[in-house]
Write a protein that holds these residues in place. Structure first.
Motif, PDB file in Angstrom:
ATOM      1  N   ILE A   7       0.837  -1.201   0.000  1.00 26.19           N
ATOM      2  CA  ILE A   7       0.000   0.000   0.000  1.00 26.19           C
ATOM      3  C   ILE A   7       0.870   1.248   0.000  1.00 26.19           C
ATOM      4  O   ILE A   7       0.659   2.172  -0.795  1.00 26.19           O
ATOM      5  N   HIS A   8       1.863   1.289   0.872  1.00 31.29           N
ATOM      6  CA  HIS A   8       2.764   2.439   0.911  1.00 31.29           C
ATOM      7  C   HIS A   8       3.530   2.579  -0.405  1.00 31.29           C
ATOM      8  O   HIS A   8       3.756   3.689  -0.897  1.00 31.29           O
ATOM      9  N   THR A   9       3.927   1.467  -0.958  1.00 32.59           N
ATOM     10  CA  THR A   9       4.708   1.484  -2.192  1.00 32.59           C
ATOM     11  C   THR A   9       3.919   2.060  -3.363  1.00 32.59           C
ATOM     12  O   THR A   9       4.474   2.764  -4.215  1.00 32.59           O
ATOM     13  N   TYR A  10       2.623   1.785  -3.388  1.00 26.54           N
ATOM     14  CA  TYR A  10       1.792   2.220  -4.514  1.00 26.54           C
ATOM     15  C   TYR A  10       0.907   3.419  -4.172  1.00 26.54           C
ATOM     16  O   TYR A  10      -0.048   3.712  -4.909  1.00 26.54           O
ATOM     17  N   ASP A  11       1.222   4.123  -3.120  1.00 28.90           N
ATOM     18  CA  ASP A  11       0.409   5.267  -2.690  1.00 28.90           C
ATOM     19  C   ASP A  11       0.748   6.517  -3.509  1.00 28.90           C
ATOM     20  O   ASP A  11       1.206   7.535  -2.988  1.00 28.90           O
ATOM     21  N   TYR A  12       0.507   6.398  -4.819  1.00 27.97           N
ATOM     22  CA  TYR A  12       0.747   7.482  -5.768  1.00 27.97           C
ATOM     23  C   TYR A  12      -0.346   7.405  -6.830  1.00 27.97           C
ATOM     24  O   TYR A  12      -0.809   6.304  -7.164  1.00 27.97           O
ATOM     25  N   PRO A  13      -0.752   8.534  -7.398  1.00 20.94           N
ATOM     26  CA  PRO A  13      -1.814   8.483  -8.411  1.00 20.94           C
ATOM     27  C   PRO A  13      -1.489   7.543  -9.565  1.00 20.94           C
ATOM     28  O   PRO A  13      -2.365   6.819 -10.051  1.00 20.94           O
ATOM     29  N   GLU A  14      -0.228   7.543  -9.980  1.00 22.66           N
ATOM     30  CA  GLU A  14       0.172   6.747 -11.141  1.00 22.66           C
ATOM     31  C   GLU A  14       0.220   5.246 -10.831  1.00 22.66           C
ATOM     32  O   GLU A  14       0.185   4.425 -11.753  1.00 22.66           O
ATOM     33  N   LEU A  15       0.314   4.880  -9.559  1.00 21.85           N
ATOM     34  CA  LEU A  15       0.515   3.478  -9.187  1.00 21.85           C
ATOM     35  C   LEU A  15      -0.628   2.890  -8.377  1.00 21.85           C
ATOM     36  O   LEU A  15      -0.634   1.688  -8.089  1.00 21.85           O
ATOM     37  N   ALA A  16      -1.584   3.706  -7.978  1.00 24.52           N
ATOM     38  CA  ALA A  16      -2.571   3.302  -6.969  1.00 24.52           C
ATOM     39  C   ALA A  16      -3.352   2.046  -7.335  1.00 24.52           C
ATOM     40  O   ALA A  16      -3.648   1.216  -6.464  1.00 24.52           O
ATOM     41  N   THR A  17      -3.705   1.871  -8.610  1.00 24.22           N
ATOM     42  CA  THR A  17      -4.482   0.689  -8.981  1.00 24.22           C
ATOM     43  C   THR A  17      -3.726  -0.600  -8.662  1.00 24.22           C
ATOM     44  O   THR A  17      -4.343  -1.629  -8.373  1.00 24.22           O
ATOM     45  N   LEU A  18      -2.391  -0.531  -8.690  1.00 27.17           N
ATOM     46  CA  LEU A  18      -1.580  -1.711  -8.377  1.00 27.17           C
ATOM     47  C   LEU A  18      -1.695  -2.089  -6.904  1.00 27.17           C
ATOM     48  O   LEU A  18      -1.445  -3.237  -6.527  1.00 27.17           O
ATOM     49  N   GLY A  19      -2.069  -1.143  -6.071  1.00 27.53           N
ATOM     50  CA  GLY A  19      -2.159  -1.396  -4.638  1.00 27.53           C
ATOM     51  C   GLY A  19      -3.528  -1.821  -4.162  1.00 27.53           C
ATOM     52  O   GLY A  19      -3.709  -2.126  -2.976  1.00 27.53           O
ATOM     53  N   LEU A  20      -4.519  -1.871  -5.054  1.00 26.09           N
ATOM     54  CA  LEU A  20      -5.888  -2.168  -4.636  1.00 26.09           C
ATOM     55  C   LEU A  20      -6.054  -3.571  -4.038  1.00 26.09           C
ATOM     56  O   LEU A  20      -6.742  -3.716  -3.007  1.00 26.09           O
ATOM     57  N   PRO A  21      -5.476  -4.642  -4.607  1.00 25.21           N
ATOM     58  CA  PRO A  21      -5.627  -5.961  -3.974  1.00 25.21           C
ATOM     59  C   PRO A  21      -5.091  -5.988  -2.534  1.00 25.21           C
ATOM     60  O   PRO A  21      -5.731  -6.556  -1.647  1.00 25.21           O
ATOM     61  N   ALA A  22      -3.940  -5.356  -2.313  1.00 19.76           N
ATOM     62  CA  ALA A  22      -3.384  -5.317  -0.954  1.00 19.76           C
ATOM     63  C   ALA A  22      -4.259  -4.481  -0.039  1.00 19.76           C
ATOM     64  O   ALA A  22      -4.467  -4.824   1.129  1.00 19.76           O
ATOM     65  N   ALA A  23      -4.797  -3.380  -0.556  1.00 14.62           N
ATOM     66  CA  ALA A  23      -5.652  -2.514   0.256  1.00 14.62           C
ATOM     67  C   ALA A  23      -6.892  -3.257   0.726  1.00 14.62           C
ATOM     68  O   ALA A  23      -7.341  -3.089   1.865  1.00 14.62           O
ATOM     69  N   ARG A  24      -7.455  -4.060  -0.134  1.00 18.23           N
ATOM     70  CA  ARG A  24      -8.685  -4.780   0.227  1.00 18.23           C
ATOM     71  C   ARG A  24      -8.411  -6.022   1.077  1.00 18.23           C
ATOM     72  O   ARG A  24      -9.356  -6.631   1.591  1.00 18.23           O
ATOM     73  N   LYS A  25      -7.150  -6.356   1.269  1.00 16.36           N
ATOM     74  CA  LYS A  25      -6.786  -7.522   2.067  1.00 16.36           C
ATOM     75  C   LYS A  25      -6.243  -7.154   3.443  1.00 16.36           C
ATOM     76  O   LYS A  25      -6.495  -7.841   4.438  1.00 16.36           O
ATOM     77  N   TYR A  26      -5.512  -6.052   3.522  1.00 17.20           N
ATOM     78  CA  TYR A  26      -4.698  -5.762   4.709  1.00 17.20           C
ATOM     79  C   TYR A  26      -5.521  -5.658   5.996  1.00 17.20           C
ATOM     80  O   TYR A  26      -5.129  -6.183   7.041  1.00 17.20           O
ATOM     81  N   ALA A  27      -6.678  -4.991   5.960  1.00 16.90           N
ATOM     82  CA  ALA A  27      -7.453  -4.786   7.184  1.00 16.90           C
ATOM     83  C   ALA A  27      -7.842  -6.111   7.829  1.00 16.90           C
ATOM     84  O   ALA A  27      -7.881  -6.234   9.058  1.00 16.90           O
ATOM     85  N   SER A  28      -8.126  -7.131   7.021  1.00 21.91           N
ATOM     86  CA  SER A  28      -8.509  -8.431   7.570  1.00 21.91           C
ATOM     87  C   SER A  28      -7.303  -9.200   8.095  1.00 21.91           C
ATOM     88  O   SER A  28      -7.448 -10.077   8.950  1.00 21.91           O
ATOM     89  N   ILE A  29      -6.109  -8.885   7.609  1.00 22.90           N
ATOM     90  CA  ILE A  29      -4.896  -9.561   8.083  1.00 22.90           C
ATOM     91  C   ILE A  29      -4.576  -9.137   9.509  1.00 22.90           C
ATOM     92  O   ILE A  29      -4.297  -9.968  10.383  1.00 22.90           O
ATOM     93  N   ALA A  30      -4.602  -7.829   9.753  1.00 21.75           N
ATOM     94  CA  ALA A  30      -4.245  -7.288  11.071  1.00 21.75           C
ATOM     95  C   ALA A  30      -5.463  -6.573  11.646  1.00 21.75           C
ATOM     96  O   ALA A  30      -5.484  -5.353  11.803  1.00 21.75           O
ATOM     97  N   ALA A  31      -6.500  -7.369  11.963  1.00 22.83           N
ATOM     98  CA  ALA A  31      -7.783  -6.801  12.365  1.00 22.83           C
ATOM     99  C   ALA A  31      -7.715  -6.051  13.685  1.00 22.83           C
ATOM    100  O   ALA A  31      -8.592  -5.233  13.978  1.00 22.83           O
ATOM    101  N   ALA A  32      -6.696  -6.293  14.501  1.00 19.45           N
ATOM    102  CA  ALA A  32      -6.595  -5.643  15.806  1.00 19.45           C
ATOM    103  C   ALA A  32      -5.734  -4.390  15.771  1.00 19.45           C
ATOM    104  O   ALA A  32      -5.463  -3.809  16.814  1.00 19.45           O
ATOM    105  N   SER A  33      -5.317  -3.972  14.602  1.00 19.11           N
ATOM    106  CA  SER A  33      -4.450  -2.797  14.481  1.00 19.11           C
ATOM    107  C   SER A  33      -5.233  -1.627  13.912  1.00 19.11           C
ATOM    108  O   SER A  33      -5.783  -1.710  12.809  1.00 19.11           O
ATOM    109  N   ALA A  34      -5.282  -0.516  14.641  1.00 18.79           N
ATOM    110  CA  ALA A  34      -5.970   0.683  14.147  1.00 18.79           C
ATOM    111  C   ALA A  34      -5.321   1.177  12.862  1.00 18.79           C
ATOM    112  O   ALA A  34      -6.008   1.630  11.938  1.00 18.79           O
ATOM    113  N   HIS A  35      -3.999   1.102  12.798  1.00 23.81           N
ATOM    114  CA  HIS A  35      -3.310   1.570  11.596  1.00 23.81           C
ATOM    115  C   HIS A  35      -3.638   0.674  10.400  1.00 23.81           C
ATOM    116  O   HIS A  35      -3.806   1.171   9.278  1.00 23.81           O
ATOM    117  N   ALA A  36      -3.752  -0.616  10.637  1.00 24.56           N
ATOM    118  CA  ALA A  36      -4.089  -1.529   9.545  1.00 24.56           C
ATOM    119  C   ALA A  36      -5.505  -1.283   9.040  1.00 24.56           C
ATOM    120  O   ALA A  36      -5.797  -1.481   7.855  1.00 24.56           O
TER     121      ALA A  36
END
Length: 565
Positions: free
Chosen positions: A234-263
């Protein structure tokens, strides 16, 4: 067998006793030095939809078997930037196995936070002292010694080398580990983090980010529940030109670390880039809830900075959907906060930006001109000139639009003061952000004074500078993008064709912005391009399909579409 000389036996006895005594004294001194370091200790306190879930990490380790589960937990927390809690668990490992070199590495990493604010002096001192102790231990693993020296590359000479230089040294050291141990997944993950941390904001080829993405994506399929892989993608692709590449990780990360506010919050970086406002809103509602729970359960004095960070992103998303009533609720709530912890730039940015966003996004220029720093918060604003500048910028734009020349000039002087202070401290990224705001403010002041040519020149310069500079992760986006402001200026001057082209150009970098879509629709309509006007008006209502349409822009949009569709 020939008997030993009695004197020899006595000397050997004295040598062994002395050696054991020296060893015990060294151990006692070591433990005393360890206790003198203010390492966080205690049980971890985190909240989330599945409390206790932080993802899966398996870090090959030479330390005692009894500490390995805790070490993996600490590393998982580290990967989700839960630094205080990670440090507690690394301390627990040290207390159970004082010779576990990697636990000291973990404490040092917990005070580094490479993608956040630079470590404070006390954190640098803590890291330096922790590393000194670890280096006095005899590690049985060359790999672990290499890890220790990699973070040592960041802390060594911290008082004489600047932060960027030390981050670069860390990057090169982690690259060496990555190449030396090709089967070490954690080495690859931490190298990707280091690449992102050392990337140049001015490099529009995104060379280091793309390299980091290649490394992480190669691991993602086989390690779908690893918190670091998804998070760093997510951090790596947090740019307008790259953001679509980060969408799969974005939709997965919250469920991986469900107890983390930052996640819970972090996926909204990608959702914001792509204009996915519903997903961004839900992400930040979850994060804010977890952050409040954490503050309460940990006995934190005041509101945790993660809560405020989520509020800024939440307000931004609400405003892009025209949900001004919900944005106002958050603004009012923010005004009740009188204590934050820790006191840092995330707090300062949110407290300054949210009232500015609420005024500027709704084009309430009178309210913008009347903006003042929050008075209810006992906050050291003088320590945060960049964050203060956001409010000065909003005030300057508002005053210029309502023709309060003296107030606009005063706000511009405040911007100039912030720029000077940041430049003197060598904080050129932040200084350049303020420079963009200065040019934009001057442009609108000149525009309303009738100096149109100079106004367009200044506004174009501001837009060009902003296009060449990436936004800071602390913010979901500029309070008003410079190129959108340039489009507004073309529109105000009656050049609707240029206005449309400029709105469209800005929407490539700021997808789904309410004012960008409405501006493009209006400019298309005014220039006679009804088909394109319908296109943008449709996009606007699709973004806010079932909300109370209180903004005049939305009421007009619905009326136009009824007539033309």
């Amino acid at each position: 067998m020939k008997s030993r000389n009695p004197l020899y036996i006595l000397l050997m006895f004295l040598f062994l006793v002395t050696g054991c005594g020296q060893k015990e004294r060294n151990r006692t001194q070591f433990l005393q030095e360890l206790q003198s370091i203010d390492i966080r200790r205690g049980e971890i306190t985190l909240c989330g939809s599945e409390q206790g879930s932080f993802g899966k990490v398996s870090f090959g380790l030479s330390c005692a078997e009894k500490v390995r589960a805790d070490f993996n937990l600490a590393t998982a927390l580290l990967h989700s930037f839960e630094y205080p809690e990670a440090e507690k668990v690394f301390a627990k490992v040290i207390d159970a196995d004082p010779e576990c070199v990697m636990a000291y590495w973990g404490v040092a990493m917990s005070n580094f936070h490479p993608l956040w604010a630079q470590p404070a002096k006390e954190e640098l001192v803590k890291g330096e002292k922790t590393l000194a102790l670890a280096r006095s231990l005899k590690s049985t693993s060359q790999r672990e010694s290499d890890y220790l020296e990699a973070i040592g590359a960041f802390y060594d000479h911290w008082d004489s080398l600047d932060h960027a230089t030390r981050v670069s040294k860390f990057e090169h050291a982690t690259e060496a580990i990555y190449r030396k141990y090709p089967d070490d997944k954690e080495a690859a993950i931490f190298y990707a983090l280091a690449l992102r941390a050392a990337s140049d904001p001015a490099d529009k080829t995104f060379a280091k980010q793309r390299k980091a993405g290649e490394i992480l994506n190669a691991l993602f399929t086989a390690e779908p529940d690893h918190p670091g892989i998804a998070h760093y993608l997510i951090h790596t692709y947090d740019y307008p030109e790259l953001a679509t590449l980060g969408l799969p990780a974005a939709r997965k990360y919250a469920s991986i670390a469900a107890a983390s506010a930052h996640a819970q919050h972090m996926p909204s970086h990608i959702f914001t880039r792509l204009g996915l406002w519903n997903e961004s809103i839900q992400s930040n509602l979850n994060s804010i809830s977890a952050a409040r729970c954490y503050a309460e359960n940990s006995g934190l004095k005041g509101h945790w900075d993660e809560e405020l960070h989520g509020i800024d992103y939440l307000v931004y998303a609400y405003l892009q959907q025209g949900r001004d009533d919900l944005a106002k609720e958050q603004l009012d709530y923010l005004g009740t906060i009188d204590l934050v912890s820790p006191v840092n730039g995330k707090d300062a940015y949110t407290m300054a930006a949210v009232p500015v966003r609420y005024a500027l996004e709704r084009k309430d220029w009178k309210a913008a001109a009347a903006l003042e720093l929050p008075s209810s918060q006992n906050f050291p604003w003088d320590n945060f000139p960049w964050e203060k500048a956001v409010l000065s910028f909003g005030k300057a734009l508002g005053a210029a639009h309502v023709h309060q020349q003296d107030a606009a000039v005063q706000a511009l002087h405040a911007l100039e003061d912030s720029y000077k202070r940041l430049a003197e401290k060598g904080k050129m990224y932040e200084a350049n952000q303020v420079l963009i705001q200065m040019k934009a403010s001057q442009a609108w002041m000149k525009f309303f004074e009738g100096h149109k040519e100079e106004a367009f020149q200044l506004m174009t310069e501001a837009a060009t500078l902003e296009d060449a500079t990436e936004k800071h992760p602390v913010t979901p986006g500029e309070v008003l993008p410079a190129r959108e402001l340039l489009a507004d200026m073309y529109f105000e001057s009656g050049d609707y064709i240029k206005a449309l082209a400029t709105y469209e150009e800005d929407l490539k970098r700021h997808a789904g912005r309410f004012n960008g879509l409405y501006g493009a629709a209006q400019a298309a309509q005014k220039s006679g391009n009804i088909l394109k006007a319908v296109q943008y008006y449709r996009e606007l209502v699709a973004m806010a399909p079932s909300y109370d349409h209180k903004r005049a822009a939305l009421l007009y949009t619905e009326a136009f579409l009824k007539k033309h569709v």
